[in-house]
Design a protein around this motif. Structure first.
Motif, PDB file in Angstrom:
ATOM      1  N   GLY A  47     -15.723  46.851  38.644  1.00 19.80           N
ATOM      2  CA  GLY A  47     -16.819  47.339  38.155  1.00 19.80           C
ATOM      3  C   GLY A  47     -16.961  47.430  36.706  1.00 19.80           C
ATOM      4  N   THR A  48     -16.162  46.801  35.884  1.00 23.45           N
ATOM      5  CA  THR A  48     -16.259  46.862  34.262  1.00 23.45           C
ATOM      6  C   THR A  48     -17.754  46.599  33.864  1.00 23.45           C
ATOM      7  N   GLY A  49     -18.395  45.586  34.701  1.00 14.95           N
ATOM      8  CA  GLY A  49     -19.686  45.332  33.976  1.00 14.95           C
ATOM      9  C   GLY A  49     -20.750  45.913  34.544  1.00 14.95           C
ATOM     10  N   ASN A  50     -20.506  47.253  35.075  1.00 16.10           N
ATOM     11  CA  ASN A  50     -21.592  48.084  35.469  1.00 16.10           C
ATOM     12  C   ASN A  50     -22.546  48.476  34.128  1.00 16.10           C
ATOM     13  N   ALA A  80     -25.743  47.626  40.056  1.00 13.93           N
ATOM     14  CA  ALA A  80     -24.932  48.908  40.091  1.00 13.93           C
ATOM     15  C   ALA A  80     -23.846  48.705  41.049  1.00 13.93           C
ATOM     16  N   ARG A  81     -22.797  48.498  40.909  1.00 14.88           N
ATOM     17  CA  ARG A  81     -21.525  48.285  41.852  1.00 14.88           C
ATOM     18  C   ARG A  81     -20.731  49.513  42.187  1.00 14.88           C
ATOM     19  N   ARG A  82     -20.469  49.400  43.508  1.00 13.52           N
ATOM     20  CA  ARG A  82     -19.834  50.686  44.020  1.00 13.52           C
ATOM     21  C   ARG A  82     -18.636  49.955  45.097  1.00 13.52           C
ATOM     22  N   SER A  83     -17.835  49.167  44.793  1.00 16.90           N
ATOM     23  CA  SER A  83     -16.954  48.637  45.360  1.00 16.90           C
ATOM     24  C   SER A  83     -15.407  49.204  45.658  1.00 16.90           C
ATOM     25  N   GLU A  89     -24.150  51.459  31.784  1.00 18.32           N
ATOM     26  CA  GLU A  89     -23.609  52.914  31.640  1.00 18.32           C
ATOM     27  C   GLU A  89     -24.267  53.573  32.803  1.00 18.32           C
ATOM     28  N   ASP A  90     -23.730  54.977  33.171  1.00 17.97           N
ATOM     29  CA  ASP A  90     -24.112  55.620  34.081  1.00 17.97           C
ATOM     30  C   ASP A  90     -25.352  56.169  33.852  1.00 17.97           C
ATOM     31  N   GLU A  91     -25.864  56.676  32.764  1.00 17.03           N
ATOM     32  CA  GLU A  91     -27.441  56.867  32.581  1.00 17.03           C
ATOM     33  C   GLU A  91     -28.370  55.492  32.636  1.00 17.03           C
ATOM     34  N   ASP A  92     -27.733  54.457  32.415  1.00 15.94           N
ATOM     35  CA  ASP A  92     -28.891  53.578  32.660  1.00 15.94           C
ATOM     36  C   ASP A  92     -29.122  52.905  34.200  1.00 15.94           C
TER      37      ASP A  92
END
Length: 306
Positions: free
Chosen positions: A144-147, A236-239, A149-152
């Motif tokens: 998930g490093t390539g996600n 947005a990844r949630r793995s 930023e949370d706000e985006d």
């Protein structure tokens, strides 16, 4: 303004449970709606993160607010003679639950599945997963490093107001099976080239090999993974990883996007169907299942399940 399902972005609990179901002949749509509604209420009362994902057929039977370009998942086959493929197993309903206590999330999914089975659905597959270390995949690399930023992430994952399916999100759900024995025979430097990042801290390699995973999934304006160009069509990844009692291990890959096409583009790239060399990671991991779902807005679910 449409509201996305909050569990898409909530911090995940330590334990996750994915349950995939489809209707059989004579299934009771009213009973299914009631079971999903009760599941939502139960999860809300217990503080369980729940995302309800609907396949193309069930979504169309529940609402007219269907997003554009919602296609079922079909097996993606490589064309280089390797036989590698991302298997398609499209189902109609996904319940994704997370909580810090495994017994609580197990009981919630059990109650939901029993009610759905009683209404004529059957469980196609389920996968319990967990957080491994500091968001590690079983390969030892940070996931998930390539996600963004949370706000985006909402801008990336959620369909904006004014469009069909507003407040909803497309989902890709795949269970990847790792050949860890083969993977761990490589030295770390080779693993890093194949992945496109360093293993210790997930730093992006300045130079990407044509077969690296990053060069297939990091979409840019211009050539894929060209760091001089801005990113496009992010997800947005949630793995999370899983481990079965028979020794099967891997990654349950779940991601959200406001359009479905970027998922398909990445899969075509990984399996060399777009002119790129095949992603080297597919020598060590491939999906045993795969489905596309849509997570409708809270308002759409409220009205559809009433």
């Amino acid at each position: 303004m449409a509201t996305c399902q909050p569990a898409i972005f909530n911090e995940m609990g330590k334990y996750q449970w994915y349950v995939h179901l489809s209707r059989g002949d004579g299934a009771d749509l009213g009973g299914i709606k009631s079971a999903i509604s009760d599941c939502r209420s139960n999860c809300d009362a217990q503080g369980i993160n729940l995302v309800v994902g609907l396949g193309p057929t069930l979504l169309a039977d529940l609402t007219d607010d269907v997003p554009d370009d919602f296609q079922p998942y079909h097996t993606v086959e490589s064309i280089d003679g390797s036989g590698r493929e991302a298997k398609g197993t499209q189902e109609e309903l996904l319940l994704w639950m997370t909580h810090d206590e495994k017994d609580i999330v197990w009981k919630a999914q059990w109650d939901a599945r029993m009610a759905l089975i009683a209404s004529g659905m059957s469980v196609a597959r389920e996968t319990p997963t967990f957080i491994y270390g500091e968001s590690l995949d079983m390969t030892g690399f940070i996931d998930g490093t390539g996600n963004p930023e949370d706000e985006d992430q909402p801008a990336v994952a959620i369909i904006p107001d004014g469009e069909a399916g507003a407040g909803g999100s497309f989902i890709i759900a795949q269970r990847w099976v790792h050949d860890l024995v083969a993977w761990e025979k490589q030295d770390v430097a080779t693993q890093e080239v194949n992945f496109g990042r360093t293993k210790a801290d997930s730093t992006r390699l300045d130079e990407q090999a044509p077969h690296s995973h990053l060069s297939h999934v990091e979409l840019r304006d211009g050539e894929t993974a060209d760091a001089s160009k801005p990113k496009r069509d992010e997800i947005a990844r949630r793995s999370t990883p899983y481990a079965f009692h028979d020794g099967t291990v891997g990654l349950y890959f779940m991601a959200f996007c406001k359009t479905q096409a970027p998922f398909r583009e990445r899969m075509d790239a990984m399996y060399g169907r777009n002119g790129q060399v095949r992603d080297m990671l597919t020598d060590f991991s491939n999906p045993a299942s795969g489905s596309y779902y849509f997570a409708p807005s809270v308002e759409c679910l409220d009205s559809s399940l009433a």
